[in-house]
Design a protein around this motif. Structure first.
Motif, mmCIF file in Angstrom:
data_model
loop_
_atom_site.group_PDB
_atom_site.id
_atom_site.type_symbol
_atom_site.label_atom_id
_atom_site.label_comp_id
_atom_site.label_asym_id
_atom_site.label_seq_id
_atom_site.Cartn_x
_atom_site.Cartn_y
_atom_site.Cartn_z
ATOM 1 N N PHE A 14 0.832 -1.212 0.000
ATOM 2 C CA PHE A 14 0.000 0.000 0.000
ATOM 3 C C PHE A 14 0.864 1.259 0.000
ATOM 4 O O PHE A 14 0.581 2.225 -0.689
ATOM 5 N N THR A 15 1.953 1.241 0.773
ATOM 6 C CA THR A 15 2.795 2.437 0.892
ATOM 7 C C THR A 15 3.651 2.682 -0.356
ATOM 8 O O THR A 15 4.288 3.721 -0.479
ATOM 9 N N ALA A 16 3.670 1.702 -1.272
ATOM 10 C CA ALA A 16 4.432 1.885 -2.511
ATOM 11 C C ALA A 16 3.578 2.483 -3.628
ATOM 12 O O ALA A 16 4.084 2.796 -4.708
ATOM 13 N N ILE A 17 2.299 2.637 -3.376
ATOM 14 C CA ILE A 17 1.407 3.176 -4.410
ATOM 15 C C ILE A 17 1.622 4.681 -4.532
ATOM 16 O O ILE A 17 1.527 5.420 -3.559
ATOM 17 N N VAL A 18 1.915 5.114 -5.742
ATOM 18 C CA VAL A 18 2.213 6.533 -6.004
ATOM 19 C C VAL A 18 0.938 7.254 -6.430
ATOM 20 O O VAL A 18 0.191 6.767 -7.282
ATOM 21 N N GLY A 56 -7.355 1.327 -15.564
ATOM 22 C CA GLY A 56 -5.899 1.260 -15.398
ATOM 23 C C GLY A 56 -5.315 2.301 -14.465
ATOM 24 O O GLY A 56 -4.180 2.726 -14.636
ATOM 25 N N THR A 57 -6.104 2.717 -13.466
ATOM 26 C CA THR A 57 -5.590 3.728 -12.522
ATOM 27 C C THR A 57 -5.280 3.119 -11.147
ATOM 28 O O THR A 57 -5.116 3.841 -10.171
ATOM 29 N N PRO A 77 4.303 13.699 -16.515
ATOM 30 C CA PRO A 77 5.179 12.658 -17.090
ATOM 31 C C PRO A 77 6.134 12.032 -16.068
ATOM 32 O O PRO A 77 6.316 10.806 -16.059
ATOM 33 N N SER A 78 6.742 12.849 -15.182
ATOM 34 C CA SER A 78 7.711 12.294 -14.225
ATOM 35 C C SER A 78 7.029 11.355 -13.228
ATOM 36 O O SER A 78 7.593 10.328 -12.826
ATOM 37 N N GLN A 103 7.537 7.311 -12.618
ATOM 38 C CA GLN A 103 7.744 6.763 -11.274
ATOM 39 C C GLN A 103 6.813 5.576 -11.018
ATOM 40 O O GLN A 103 7.218 4.550 -10.464
ATOM 41 N N ILE A 104 5.532 5.719 -11.436
ATOM 42 C CA ILE A 104 4.543 4.645 -11.254
ATOM 43 C C ILE A 104 4.943 3.409 -12.060
ATOM 44 O O ILE A 104 4.905 2.276 -11.568
#
Length: 348
Positions: A14-18, A46-47, A219-220, A224-225
């Motif tokens: 969960f904490t890795a979700i950007v 796709g979100t 874009p950045s 990252q995602i």
């Protein structure tokens, strides 16, 4: 590391979700106080809706349930206990318990009412001549999370049953001369794509919160995602291990907030202002007022505060009200923006 590898299937942390902060906050608040009434997540394909919902279930601490019970019964709380366990308690029987992960139940689109509510075990009826209740998904979801993807495509009758169980915390089944009532208290999470149709307003209103998520444009952040996902797919256990500390921290914050919740207070003046906002926005009924009060308290507890302040209300009120506004087809303004305008006037 071994403990991490024991999981049957690695779940994205969960904490890795950007990004998608609105959806993550709505889920956390519903976990702190399930009486908020669940969350409806509407957004583009796709979100990361399903990924985030599975991740919050995996994050939560294990729960203690009565062994050999079909309804994840609590060993001491009567509201979360099946009749079978209550009888055992009354008889003074020893009740063995064990710990399980928080149940995460998916409701498939083609599910029938019997699959959802439970039915008669036909095999036992034919072989042994006894009528036995076979629990459905509402029994499995007790004390957990029930997730309905594409809830806007689900039959309205099933949505009604889901919402009734979520609101009352019980499921009543009448089948072939058998009458069963069992606890069914869960966090209801629905997701969908607005392009495929909206829920009827009277059903939408019964979801406590409504989170809108959009595809990330920066874009950045997109890079990252993508990199985070690629890293997890390549080596899921390394990724889980890397996030373990943050996961534990968030888990502890949620557990502390659950304990603190009953002692959080909200000032009468703030309650009046919340109701004034609901009145100006022409929100039908009082559900909007009730949910906003609950969510503000849960958010205050999440921040380890004893009292709700204006900022807490501002943070949650759009999530609680945007789906309760009457839709005017000719109006160009987004319902969330409309809520914000009124909130900024009253809570300035």
């Amino acid at each position: 590391m071994d403990k991490v590898k024991n999981q049957t299937r690695p779940v994205f942390p969960f904490t890795a979700i950007v990004g998608q902060e609105e959806m993550k906050l709505a889920l956390i608040l519903n976990v702190i106080d399930p009486k908020i009434g669940g969350v409806m997540i509407m957004g583009d394909r796709g979100t990361g809706k399903s990924t985030t919902i599975r991740a919050i279930a995996d994050l939560l601490p294990e729960i203690e349930v009565v062994a050999d019970d079909l309804f994840n019964s609590h060993y001491s709380n009567y509201d979360l206990m099946s009749n079978f366990v209550k009888q055992q308690l009354e008889n003074g029987s020893n009740i063995p318990t064990h710990f399980i992960k928080v149940p995460m139940v998916d409701l498939p689109l083609g599910a029938t009412e019997d699959r959802l509510c439970g039915t008669i075990d036909i095999e036992k009826a034919l072989n042994e001549g006894t009528k036995t209740f076979e629990p459905g998904l509402l029994a499995k979801a007790n004390r957990g999370i029930l997730y309905v993807d594409e809830v806007n495509l689900l039959d309205d009758h099933l949505v009604d049953i889901l919402l009734d169980s979520a609101a009352s915390g019980w499921n009543n089944v009448e089948r072939e001369g058998i009458s069963v009532r069992h606890p069914s208290r869960f966090v209801l999470v629905g997701s969908g794509n607005p392009e495929e149709g909206e829920l009827r307003p009277q059903l939408l209103d019964r979801f406590g919160m409504h989170a809108e998520i959009k595809t990330v444009k920066d874009p950045s952040l997109r890079v990252q995602i993508v990199e985070q996902r690629a890293k997890f797919d390549k080596s899921p256990y390394d990724c889980i291990q890397e996030c373990q500390l943050r996961q534990e921290e968030l888990k502890n914050i949620i557990v502390a907030a659950q304990s603190k919740l009953s002692n959080v207070i909200i000032d009468d003046d703030l309650k009046v202002k919340i109701s004034k906002i609901c009145g100006i926005l022409n929100v039908d009924g009082l559900r909007g007022d009730i949910v906003t009060n609950r969510a503000a308290k849960a958010f205050a507890a999440y921040q380890s505060k004893d009292e709700v302040d204006v900022q807490d209300v501002k943070k949650v009120i759009t999530l609680c009200l945007r789906h309760r506004l009457r839709k005017d087809p000719l109006e160009t303004i987004d319902s969330g923006t409309k809520v914000n305008q009124v909130v900024n006037e009253i809570l300035s």
